[in-house]
Design an enzyme around this catalytic site. Structure first.
Site, mmCIF file in Angstrom:
data_model
loop_
_atom_site.group_PDB
_atom_site.id
_atom_site.type_symbol
_atom_site.label_atom_id
_atom_site.label_comp_id
_atom_site.label_asym_id
_atom_site.label_seq_id
_atom_site.Cartn_x
_atom_site.Cartn_y
_atom_site.Cartn_z
ATOM 1 N N GLU A 12 0.779 -1.310 0.014
ATOM 2 C CA GLU A 12 -0.060 -0.220 -0.083
ATOM 3 C C GLU A 12 0.728 1.615 -0.150
ATOM 4 O O GLU A 12 1.081 2.224 0.541
ATOM 5 C CB GLU A 12 -0.997 -0.287 1.010
ATOM 6 C CG GLU A 12 -2.297 -1.192 1.038
ATOM 7 C CD GLU A 12 -2.878 -1.550 1.812
ATOM 8 O OE1 GLU A 12 -3.243 -0.537 2.720
ATOM 9 O OE2 GLU A 12 -4.008 -2.503 2.141
ATOM 10 N N PRO A 58 3.459 6.701 7.594
ATOM 11 C CA PRO A 58 2.460 7.106 9.378
ATOM 12 C C PRO A 58 1.011 6.929 8.401
ATOM 13 O O PRO A 58 0.514 5.951 9.529
ATOM 14 C CB PRO A 58 2.407 8.529 9.234
ATOM 15 C CG PRO A 58 2.995 9.174 7.848
ATOM 16 C CD PRO A 58 3.467 7.823 7.564
ATOM 17 N N HIS A 74 -9.598 -8.499 1.122
ATOM 18 C CA HIS A 74 -7.657 -7.192 1.332
ATOM 19 C C HIS A 74 -6.188 -7.637 2.784
ATOM 20 O O HIS A 74 -6.104 -8.360 2.927
ATOM 21 C CB HIS A 74 -8.537 -6.105 2.342
ATOM 22 C CG HIS A 74 -9.142 -5.260 0.937
ATOM 23 N ND1 HIS A 74 -9.204 -4.108 1.244
ATOM 24 C CD2 HIS A 74 -9.898 -5.759 -0.164
ATOM 25 C CE1 HIS A 74 -10.490 -3.613 0.075
ATOM 26 N NE2 HIS A 74 -10.538 -4.995 -0.022
ATOM 27 N N GLU A 130 -9.197 4.085 0.161
ATOM 28 C CA GLU A 130 -9.464 4.583 1.330
ATOM 29 C C GLU A 130 -8.505 5.363 2.016
ATOM 30 O O GLU A 130 -8.983 6.093 2.556
ATOM 31 C CB GLU A 130 -9.661 3.062 2.631
ATOM 32 C CG GLU A 130 -8.311 2.324 2.032
ATOM 33 C CD GLU A 130 -7.781 1.444 2.863
ATOM 34 O OE1 GLU A 130 -9.079 0.572 2.854
ATOM 35 O OE2 GLU A 130 -6.730 0.459 2.906
HETATM 36 C C1 NOJ Z 1 -8.560 -2.831 5.285
HETATM 37 C C2 NOJ Z 1 -9.157 -3.222 4.409
HETATM 38 O O1 NOJ Z 1 -8.501 -2.434 3.191
HETATM 39 C C3 NOJ Z 1 -10.578 -1.549 4.452
HETATM 40 O O2 NOJ Z 1 -11.179 -2.519 2.652
HETATM 41 C C4 NOJ Z 1 -11.331 -2.764 5.267
HETATM 42 O O3 NOJ Z 1 -12.199 -1.447 5.873
HETATM 43 C C5 NOJ Z 1 -10.390 -2.540 6.535
HETATM 44 N N1 NOJ Z 1 -9.643 -3.176 6.683
HETATM 45 C C6 NOJ Z 1 -11.411 -2.932 8.092
HETATM 46 O O4 NOJ Z 1 -11.443 -4.507 7.908
HETATM 47 CA CA CA Z 2 -6.258 -1.853 3.371
#
Ligand code: NOJ
Ligand code: CA
Length: 694
Positions: A179, A199, A474, A499
């Site tokens: 990521e 961070p 994920h 996200e």
């Molecule tokens: C990280 C995931 O990438 C995200 O999609 C998810 O909402 C959170 N973890 C919680 O599981």
């Molecule tokens: Ca993630």
């Protein structure tokens, strides 16, 4: 007389040996069907295995070493002789149960060399080489042999010696996370260590100056190369160590610091394929199916219980902090009532699935806790979430629920509950799960991308398959084409997803992000990027964050970024009274064929995809931070047909930062004789639906 005889004998022997050497070097070449790409194998000084790669006669990879280092054994990297060489051609067409296209051609030439050490312990090593028209690949085999039953690999010593200081698109060789933002630098300027301590990453470990794959490069002559691995099975994930001085990369496998090795295997076994995609143009990288062709055929047979679909869910609202995953915080998102609202929305908007995160107990003890073992429970809903009722309601409305299992990187806890969790899903008739692995892996000393976790992720897939469950992972191990063999591996994250735009401390994903991702991460396989943010400025929840694209680009991503499950991630209230939402209602998710119309890595890309079953086409084009004009030539449309076209494009005043939601929606009748130029705003895009006219 005797001297003369000896001399003649010596000369004769030399001539014979030279002839053999000549014959050997010319015989050790495997060429792609078109003849453009060739891969050469040699036993160099001291019997060291070496390979090199040429494109149309020009070197692309210079003579590069191969081999292994083991625990308690001498390395296997020289002193080898050829025992046997075999060549064959492979030509087959196979069918994707779901995918970017229906029929895939697997066409290549293969050469296997069987090698043995000339001196004791005379260990054997086989290497399989393949030359395709879109790249090369090779893998090692440690065949069954006496006195050598099991081994611990301390390093794989595969080199990739480059021919110049190419332009590279790279992320650091992180053992725990993909990521990261992509970097664009010369090879000699790669500095992975400067990417430590981000961070916004819950887990990250970058031990040395290496990169994760797929790693894409462009040579000064404009050739495109992308390095990755295929069929990562029971082995450690690969990073590529950067030797800037010698312009070469070397495999640096992810270790188990707990177990003190990188890979442990019993003989016989084969390693994953090391592959290099080779294309004169960037678009060819995306069109290539090399990674799938290097994997084994479908082992699951009919997987029609999984239907590609769009989905919405109780998800973005937690990332915006409108609601929470846990119940104790007082603003629980996963309530029966909220789930029903999403189901109603899906049912009336041609959306097949609903994901609900935060439905199960354990979230109070999630991020930031070290003792995460045994915390999450994958069968027990929170009291305000009536799982059975939600599933019943969804069925009544013709919508499928997507289950959610956040493991908090405690895979042993998940392993223990797998059968019970999937048994529950089977009883409920739920055929898809999203899993997550946020945090440092427990036990200590294991990493997300090591052999131990590779095996965990595979066990999950195989167990899920027995329960007819499709998996969207994920914090996964990178895709390596396993979806061909196990087509319940439908999608995964494995990149900086949407996200980050909601909460990262570095300003979110920059406008160029996805025009790099399309030529790097996407080469590995489907991405659960979760596009579809309409409220680009995230009002009123996140005054300091925003999505760094225009609305038109958010639409284009449904076509550009491939996944058989595509989320419409925004809050459902943000889709109300939005004419542009029609594109998401209409867009397909399963494709008869896909065409990459144009593209340059990091700048722009346009893809057209034809939907299975309907013959409708959808087009998406995206640009980076620069405004540009893209011309779409509709010659791919069917002869003699007209299409009802709807264009969703950036208005002239659109800009990812200043005016991201400014969009024009236009109708037009389109046929294959036409072409049209669209202006994309900075951070912009264009999306188009082309529905076959009756
Ligand atoms: C990280 C995931 O990438 C995200 O999609 C998810 O909402 C959170 N973890 C919680 O599981
Ligand atoms: Ca993630």
């Amino acid at each position: 007389m005797r001297l003369l005889f000896n001399f003649i004998y010596l000369i004769g022997t030399l001539v014979f040996l030279l002839a053999c050497a000549n014959q050997q070097s010319s015989e050790f070449v495997v060429t792609s069907p078109s003849g453009n790409i060739s891969l050469q194998f040699q036993l160099g000084d001291e019997g060291a295995p070496l390979y090199s790669v040429q494109y149309k006669g020009n070197a692309l990879i210079q003579s590069s070493a191969m081999g292994f280092e083991f625990k308690d054994q001498p390395p296997l990297e020289k002193g080898l002789e050829l025992v046997q060489k075999k060549v064959k051609s492979i030509k087959e067409t196979w069918v994707m149960p779901w995918g970017e296209e229906r029929n895939v051609l697997n066409f290549c030439n293969e050469m296997v060399v069987r090698l043995r050490e000339t001196e004791a312990p005379q260990r054997c090593l086989n290497i399989y080489f393949r030359a395709y028209d879109d790249g090369i690949a090779f893998r090692y085999e440690l065949p069954e042999q006496s006195g050598f039953k099991e081994l611990e690999i301390m390093e794989e010593k595969t080199e990739f010696c480059l021919t110049g200081d190419h332009t590279c698109w790279w992320i650091p060789g992180d053992w725990d996370s993909y990521e990261h933002l992509y970097n664009t630098t010369k090879f000699s300027e790669i500095d992975a260590l400067s990417k430590r301590n981000h961070p916004s990453l819950a887990q990250s470990y970058i031990p040395e100056n290496a990169v994760n794959t797929p790693m894409t490069m462009r040579t000064a002559e404009g050739m495109h190369l992308s390095f990755h691995e295929a069929n990562l099975t029971d082995y450690a994930g690969m990073t590529l160590r950067v030797d800037a001085e010698h312009l070469k990369m070397q495999t640096a496998l992810v270790a188990s610091d707990r177990l003190g090795y990188k890979v442990k295997r019993s003989l016989p076994f084969k390693t994953p394929w090391r592959m290099v995609q080779i294309c004169p143009d960037a678009a060819g990288l995306i069109a290539s199916k090399l990674i799938l062709n290097l994997n084994e055929p479908n082992k699951l047979g009919d997987v029609s219980w999984f239907k590609p679909k769009k989905y919405v869910g109780i998800w973005w609202e937690m990332h915006l902090e409108k609601s929470g995953w846990d119940m104790a915080g007082g603003k629980h998102g996963a309530t029966t009532e909220n789930a029903k609202a999403y189901i109603d929305f899906a049912a009336t908007n041609n959306i097949g699935g609903v994901l609900v995160e935060g439905w199960n107990t354990g979230w109070e003890h999630w991020i930031g806790f070290d003792d995460r073992e045994g915390v999450f429970d994958f069968v027990t809903p929170y009291p305000d979430y009536d799982l059975e009722e939600v599933v019943r309601y969804a069925k009544e409305k013709g919508v499928e629920m997507i289950m959610h299992h956040e493991t908090s990187a405690a895979p042993r806890t998940y392993d223990q509950q797998l059968e019970a969790a999937y048994g529950l899903m089977q009883r409920l008739g739920v055929h898809a799960v999203k899993t997550g692995y946020v945090g440092k892996i427990i036990p200590n000393g294991e990493y997300h991308h090591g052999q131990w976790m590779v095996n965990h992720y595979r066990r999950v897939l195989e167990t899920a398959a027995r329960y007819e469950i499709a998996v969207n992972v994920h914090e996964p191990i990178m895709a390596t084409g396993i979806r061909r063999t196990l087509p319940n591996a439908v999608s995964r994250e494995g990149l900086r997803g949407q996200e980050f735009n909601a909460w990262s401390s570095d300003g979110g994903n920059p406008p160029e992000h996805l025009s790099i991702v399309a030529f790097t991460r996407m080469l590995a396989g489907p991405i659960d990027f979760t596009p579809g943010v309409f409220n680009i400025k995230l009002d009123p929840y996140k005054p300091n964050n925003q999505v760094n694209t225009t609305l038109a680009q958010q639409l284009a991503l449904y076509v550009v970024i491939y996944s058989p499950i595509q989320m419409a991630c925004d809050l459902i209230e943000n889709y109300e009274n939005q004419p542009a939402f029609q594109f998401i209602r209409d867009v397909g998710v399963d494709w008869e064929q896909s065409l990459v119309l144009n593209g340059e890595v990091g700048d722009f890309v346009t893809i057209a995809r034809q939907e299975r079953g309907t013959g409708n086409w959808f087009v998406g084009g995206i640009t980076d931070e620069n405004s540009r004009s893209l011309t779409i030539n509709f010659s791919f449309l069917k002869d003699g047909r007209e299409y009802d076209g709807v264009v969703y494009r950036d208005r002239d005043d659109a800009h990812w930062r200043d005016n991201p939601e400014s969009i024009v929606i236009e109708k037009m009748i389109v046929d294959k004789s036409m072409s049209q130029t669209f202006r994309l705003a900075p951070g912009g895009g264009v999306a188009m639906s082309l529905i076959v006219k009756e």
